[in-house]
Design a protein around this motif. Structure first.
Motif, PDB file in Angstrom:
ATOM      1  N   ARG A  92     -10.082   3.438 -13.213  1.00 57.16           N
ATOM      2  CA  ARG A  92      -8.637   3.305 -13.344  1.00 57.16           C
ATOM      3  C   ARG A  92      -8.254   2.362 -14.483  1.00 57.16           C
ATOM      4  NH1 ARG A  92      -9.456   2.038  -7.694  1.00 57.16           N
ATOM      5  NH2 ARG A  92      -9.271   3.920  -6.433  1.00 57.16           N
TER       6      ARG A  92
ATOM      7  N   ASP B 104      -2.043   0.624  -9.893  1.00 58.26           N
ATOM      8  CA  ASP B 104      -2.226   1.782 -10.765  1.00 58.26           C
ATOM      9  C   ASP B 104      -1.018   2.713 -10.691  1.00 58.26           C
ATOM     10  OD1 ASP B 104      -3.528   3.602 -12.462  1.00 58.26           O
ATOM     11  OD2 ASP B 104      -4.446   4.646 -10.787  1.00 58.26           O
ATOM     12  N   ARG B 105      -0.509   2.943  -9.476  1.00 58.06           N
ATOM     13  CA  ARG B 105       0.646   3.827  -9.314  1.00 58.06           C
ATOM     14  C   ARG B 105       1.910   3.227  -9.920  1.00 58.06           C
ATOM     15  NH1 ARG B 105      -1.715   4.288  -4.108  1.00 58.06           N
ATOM     16  NH2 ARG B 105      -0.107   2.946  -3.195  1.00 58.06           N
TER      17      ARG B 105
ATOM     18  N   LYS C  47      -4.674  -0.280 -17.832  1.00 55.76           N
ATOM     19  CA  LYS C  47      -4.735   1.046 -17.236  1.00 55.76           C
ATOM     20  C   LYS C  47      -5.164   2.080 -18.271  1.00 55.76           C
ATOM     21  CE  LYS C  47      -1.921   4.452 -14.759  1.00 55.76           C
ATOM     22  NZ  LYS C  47      -0.672   4.674 -13.984  1.00 55.76           N
TER      23      LYS C  47
ATOM     24  N   ALA D 298     -13.244  -1.768  -7.726  1.00 56.06           N
ATOM     25  CA  ALA D 298     -11.877  -1.277  -7.535  1.00 56.06           C
ATOM     26  C   ALA D 298     -11.231  -0.869  -8.858  1.00 56.06           C
ATOM     27  CB  ALA D 298     -11.040  -2.359  -6.849  1.00 56.06           C
TER      28      ALA D 298
ATOM     29  N   ARG E  34      -5.118   0.302  -6.272  1.00 56.37           N
ATOM     30  CA  ARG E  34      -4.537   1.650  -6.347  1.00 56.37           C
ATOM     31  C   ARG E  34      -3.013   1.591  -6.441  1.00 56.37           C
ATOM     32  NH1 ARG E  34      -7.749   6.094  -4.645  1.00 56.37           N
ATOM     33  NH2 ARG E  34      -9.863   5.490  -4.026  1.00 56.37           N
TER      34      ARG E  34
ATOM     35  N   THR F  36       0.808  -1.220   0.000  1.00 54.26           N
ATOM     36  CA  THR F  36       0.000   0.000   0.000  1.00 54.26           C
ATOM     37  C   THR F  36       0.837   1.265   0.000  1.00 54.26           C
ATOM     38  OG1 THR F  36      -0.206   0.092   2.426  1.00 54.26           O
ATOM     39  CG2 THR F  36      -1.838  -1.219   1.221  1.00 54.26           C
TER      40      THR F  36
ATOM     41  N   ASP G 274      -9.114  -2.672  -2.786  1.00 55.94           N
ATOM     42  CA  ASP G 274      -9.051  -1.362  -3.428  1.00 55.94           C
ATOM     43  C   ASP G 274      -7.672  -0.733  -3.258  1.00 55.94           C
ATOM     44  OD1 ASP G 274     -10.726   0.836  -4.758  1.00 55.94           O
ATOM     45  OD2 ASP G 274      -9.827   1.915  -3.069  1.00 55.94           O
ATOM     46  N   GLU G 275      -7.072  -0.889  -2.087  1.00 57.54           N
ATOM     47  CA  GLU G 275      -5.743  -0.328  -1.856  1.00 57.54           C
ATOM     48  C   GLU G 275      -4.700  -0.979  -2.751  1.00 57.54           C
ATOM     49  OE1 GLU G 275      -4.938  -0.734   2.270  1.00 57.54           O
ATOM     50  OE2 GLU G 275      -6.195   0.959   2.860  1.00 57.54           O
TER      51      GLU G 275
END
Length: 256
Positions: free
Chosen positions: A192, A164-165, A218, A188, A161, A106, A157-158
């Motif tokens: 994105r 995605d980063r 993405k 989620a 994310r 995370t 979801d974390e």
């Protein structure tokens, strides 16, 4: 060998028909079909892979074994498992193509997080996230096993994310999860990722799916697609030809 645990606390096992050898803890979470199916579901044209929650490295190393042109970063929060992942990379002659990071998924891609993997640098993220809602299941007394299998409601979801980063534009996320989590997975991914492909995994052709393999791109907005399912075994328990090709011969699964 980087792990300090005595040899009696680990086993050395061959998977993918002997093409990949893994040291793993004798007790607690053990490598199973999930990691190998996930690695097989990832497209072979990806070259910069990140494995989130890598454990002893089974999924990421299986992908690199199949795709010799690729390199990868394996991220694992438990130091003892990260040590085993480093050992396994060396054991399979993959150290030059693998970096193992001990860290919290995370925190990836954040200023306060690990320097590696770099934000926006990957074209593929693999993840076998913790499956089970803590409110619905008994938690294993084994800490590593509990960490691998349990999650609170926000963790999926974390992790999406974080993926995605890590990913560059048009990078791909591949994950494996329980069918009961389908709504949470789509939620989620929404906003994105798009071009979602879902492949159900059935123990037999007359049984409901026990896993979902999911991949998504993405920044895309293409609607989801449901792929033909994978049947693991015939009625007598014999592995199907399709399952054998993936789990023993190391072939890709439903490649685009």
């Amino acid at each position: 060998m980087t792990a300090d645990a005595p040899a009696s606390s680990t086993t050395t096992d061959s998977v993918l028909g002997g093409s990949l050898t893994l040291r793993q803890q004798r007790t607690g979470h053990r490598v199973g079909h999930d990691a190998l199916l996930l690695a097989a579901f990832a497209p072979a044209d990806r070259r910069r892979m990140v494995d989130l929650g890598a454990g002893v490295g089974s999924c990421g190393l299986a992908f690199l074994t199949r795709v010799p042109e690729a390199k990868g970063v394996l991220v694992e929060i438990a130091p003892e498992l990260a040590d085993l992942a480093r050992d396994n990379a060396a054991l399979n002659g993959l150290s030059a193509r693998v970096e193992v990071v001990t860290g919290d998924v995370t925190r990836l891609g954040r200023p306060s997080g690990p320097e590696r993997p770099q934000a926006g640098a990957a074209d593929l993220v693999l993840t076998n996230p913790p499956f089970n809602d803590m409110a619905q299941h008994r938690i294993s007394p084994d800490e590593a096993r509990a960490r691998a299998h349990m999650a609170d409601g926000a963790l999926l979801d974390e992790w999406v994310r974080a993926a995605d980063r890590c990913l560059a534009a048009r990078g791909m996320l591949c994950l494996i999860h329980r069918p009961q989590a389908l709504a949470a997975i789509l939620a989620a991914l929404d906003g994105r990722f798009g071009a979602v492909e879902i492949l159900p995994v059935h123990p037999r052709d007359d049984r409901p799916a026990v896993r979902l393999l999911v991949r998504a791109v993405k920044g895309r907005r293409t609607p989801p697609a449901l792929l033909p399912g994978l049947i693991l075994a015939d009625a007598d328990g014999t592995p199907t030809a399709a399952a054998d090709a993936v789990l023993r011969q190391g072939e890709g699964l439903a490649q685009p």
